[in-house]
Write an enzyme that holds these catalytic residues in place. Structure first.
Site, PDB file in Angstrom:
ATOM      1  N   TYR A 191      34.419  46.853  36.265  1.00 57.68           N
ATOM      2  CA  TYR A 191      33.123  46.524  36.839  1.00 57.68           C
ATOM      3  C   TYR A 191      33.283  46.203  38.312  1.00 57.68           C
ATOM      4  O   TYR A 191      34.411  46.013  38.809  1.00 57.68           O
ATOM      5  CB  TYR A 191      32.478  45.337  36.097  1.00 57.68           C
ATOM      6  N   HIS A 224      42.917  52.357  18.742  1.00 60.81           N
ATOM      7  CA  HIS A 224      43.529  51.850  19.975  1.00 60.81           C
ATOM      8  C   HIS A 224      43.973  52.967  20.922  1.00 60.81           C
ATOM      9  O   HIS A 224      43.948  52.805  22.132  1.00 60.81           O
ATOM     10  CB  HIS A 224      44.753  50.978  19.643  1.00 60.81           C
ATOM     11  N   LYS A 277      39.987  44.942  37.928  1.00 61.45           N
ATOM     12  CA  LYS A 277      38.707  44.267  37.719  1.00 61.45           C
ATOM     13  C   LYS A 277      38.170  44.675  36.350  1.00 61.45           C
ATOM     14  O   LYS A 277      37.178  45.420  36.222  1.00 61.45           O
ATOM     15  CB  LYS A 277      37.727  44.579  38.857  1.00 61.45           C
ATOM     16  N   GLU A 307      44.330  31.866  42.164  1.00 65.00           N
ATOM     17  CA  GLU A 307      42.955  32.006  42.659  1.00 65.00           C
ATOM     18  C   GLU A 307      42.010  31.105  41.869  1.00 65.00           C
ATOM     19  O   GLU A 307      42.442  30.405  40.951  1.00 65.00           O
ATOM     20  CB  GLU A 307      42.503  33.477  42.627  1.00 65.00           C
ATOM     21  N   LEU A 336      43.036  39.120  41.958  1.00 66.96           N
ATOM     22  CA  LEU A 336      42.179  40.255  42.285  1.00 66.96           C
ATOM     23  C   LEU A 336      42.207  40.453  43.807  1.00 66.96           C
ATOM     24  O   LEU A 336      42.019  39.479  44.544  1.00 66.96           O
ATOM     25  CB  LEU A 336      40.739  40.000  41.823  1.00 66.96           C
TER      26      LEU A 336
HETATM   27  C1  LIG Z   1      39.125  36.635  39.742  1.00 59.82           C
HETATM   28  C2  LIG Z   1      38.435  36.997  41.002  1.00 59.82           C
HETATM   29  N1  LIG Z   1      39.085  36.843  42.172  1.00 59.82           N
HETATM   30  C3  LIG Z   1      38.489  37.141  43.351  1.00 59.82           C
HETATM   31  C4  LIG Z   1      37.188  37.595  43.410  1.00 59.82           C
HETATM   32  C5  LIG Z   1      36.558  37.915  44.733  1.00 59.82           C
HETATM   33  O1  LIG Z   1      36.441  39.292  44.867  1.00 59.82           O
HETATM   34  P1  LIG Z   1      35.399  39.954  45.874  1.00 59.82           P
HETATM   35  O2  LIG Z   1      35.640  39.321  47.200  1.00 59.82           O
HETATM   36  O3  LIG Z   1      35.761  41.390  45.841  1.00 59.82           O
HETATM   37  O4  LIG Z   1      34.047  39.669  45.352  1.00 59.82           O
HETATM   38  C6  LIG Z   1      36.474  37.778  42.219  1.00 59.82           C
HETATM   39  C7  LIG Z   1      35.094  38.263  42.240  1.00 59.82           C
HETATM   40  O5  LIG Z   1      34.439  38.415  41.251  1.00 59.82           O
HETATM   41  C8  LIG Z   1      37.116  37.471  40.980  1.00 59.82           C
HETATM   42  O6  LIG Z   1      36.465  37.636  39.813  1.00 59.82           O
END
Ligand SMILES: Cc1ncc(COP(=O)(O)O)c(C=O)c1O
Length: 283
Positions: A31, A101, A147, A179, A203
């Site tokens: 997503y 699977h 993601k 994070e 991410l």
């Molecule tokens: C786990 C995680 N880290 C970081 C981010 C920040 O990502 P972005 O700056 O691309 O929105 C998100 C955004 O949904 C996230 O879910």
């Protein structure tokens, strides 16, 4: 409300998701969330590129070209007449029946796209006052760079923090800050910004990417280096970043007050530059 369902814009009630859609059964899909400013999709190319990379990593054959997807998403924003908003879209691996699977042959199974866009304004109060975060062990999988639709790990991290009265979580894995629950985490120490480097443990935020660029422009020293809890508690400033929240100061970590307890100067300077950049790009 009109939504995008594969290549059609339809009323939300018309969407039919099969019970054996792999997104529904396995969380098998990807997503993106894109911020809409002034009717424009901010950093759309970067989001679509992250989607492409994620698809490559999970061997998902995207059902549309980047150009078609981009055009369909823009069409939805126009149809819904959204100027300030958030666009969510996901692509699952599609219907796989009977459930199995083993990855289906992409020649037999087509990914399913859904998207919606709703009004959204920047969280001004949080941006002005900052938030408190709770420390949570990062128990997510080791592909946090993807993601993925499977967000249970993130949901549990958030709940872990919220059930103790904090607005968000700061996750720690093997002693290092990774994070927040749905945002990248940053600290500022002696004028230098620190954040976890990209890789499989976080991410690669699109906002993070923009902030790295803006820090360079503002000549703020920046190190993409992991830091531990002790360093976290010695930070002068902390903040989190994401497409929807932009930059939100973190003024409390557990019962520890960060710096003066007010949003930090570098955090604010960076956020102001971020907003100015949005205006430059989307006006
Ligand atoms: C786990 C995680 N880290 C970081 C981010 C920040 O990502 P972005 O700056 O691309 O929105 C998100 C955004 O949904 C996230 O879910």
């Amino acid at each position: 409300m009109k939504v995008l369902w594969n290549d059609q814009i339809v009323d939300r009630g018309e969407v039919k998701i099969d019970m054996e859609d792999r997104g529904y059964q396995y969380g098998d899909g990807l997503y993106e969330v894109i911020r809409v400013y002034n009717g424009k999709l901010y950093m759309k190319e970067e989001h679509l590129e992250r989607l492409r990379l994620g698809a490559e990593k999970i061997k998902l054959v995207l059902p549309f070209t980047k150009e078609t997807l981009s055009q369909k998403l823009e069409e939805l924003v126009a149809v819904e007449e959204i100027t300030e908003g958030k666009l969510y879209f996901q692509i699952t691996r599609g219907i796989d029946s009977p459930r199995n699977h083993v990855l289906p042959d992409p020649l037999n199974v087509t990914g399913v796209l859904t998207a919606n866009v709703i009004p959204y304004d920047r969280p001004v109060e949080k941006q002005r006052k900052g938030i408190g975060v709770g420390i949570v062990p990062d128990t997510r999988w080791l592909h946090c760079d993807i993601k993925s639709l499977s967000l249970l790990g993130n949901v549990m991290a958030l709940e872990h923090a919220r059930s103790r009265g904090f607005e968000d979580a700061v996750q720690i894995r093997d002693g290092k800050v990774t994070e927040a629950s749905a945002a990248n985490f940053w600290m500022v120490k002696d004028g230098t910004m620190y954040t976890h480097p990209d890789g499989n443990l976080i991410l690669p935020g699109i906002t993070k990417k923009k902030l790295v660029e803006l820090a360079g422009k503002l000549s703020i020293p920046l190190k993409e280096e992991a830091f531990d809890k002790e360093e976290l508690f010695s930070a002068d400033e902390c903040f989190i970043s994401g497409s929807l929240i932009e930059v939100v100061p973190v003024v409390k970590i557990e019962d520890h007050v960060v710096g003066s307890g007010q949003p930090g100067g570098i955090t604010q300077k960076l956020h102001n530059e971020y907003v100015a950049e949005v205006e430059r790009i989307c006006n």
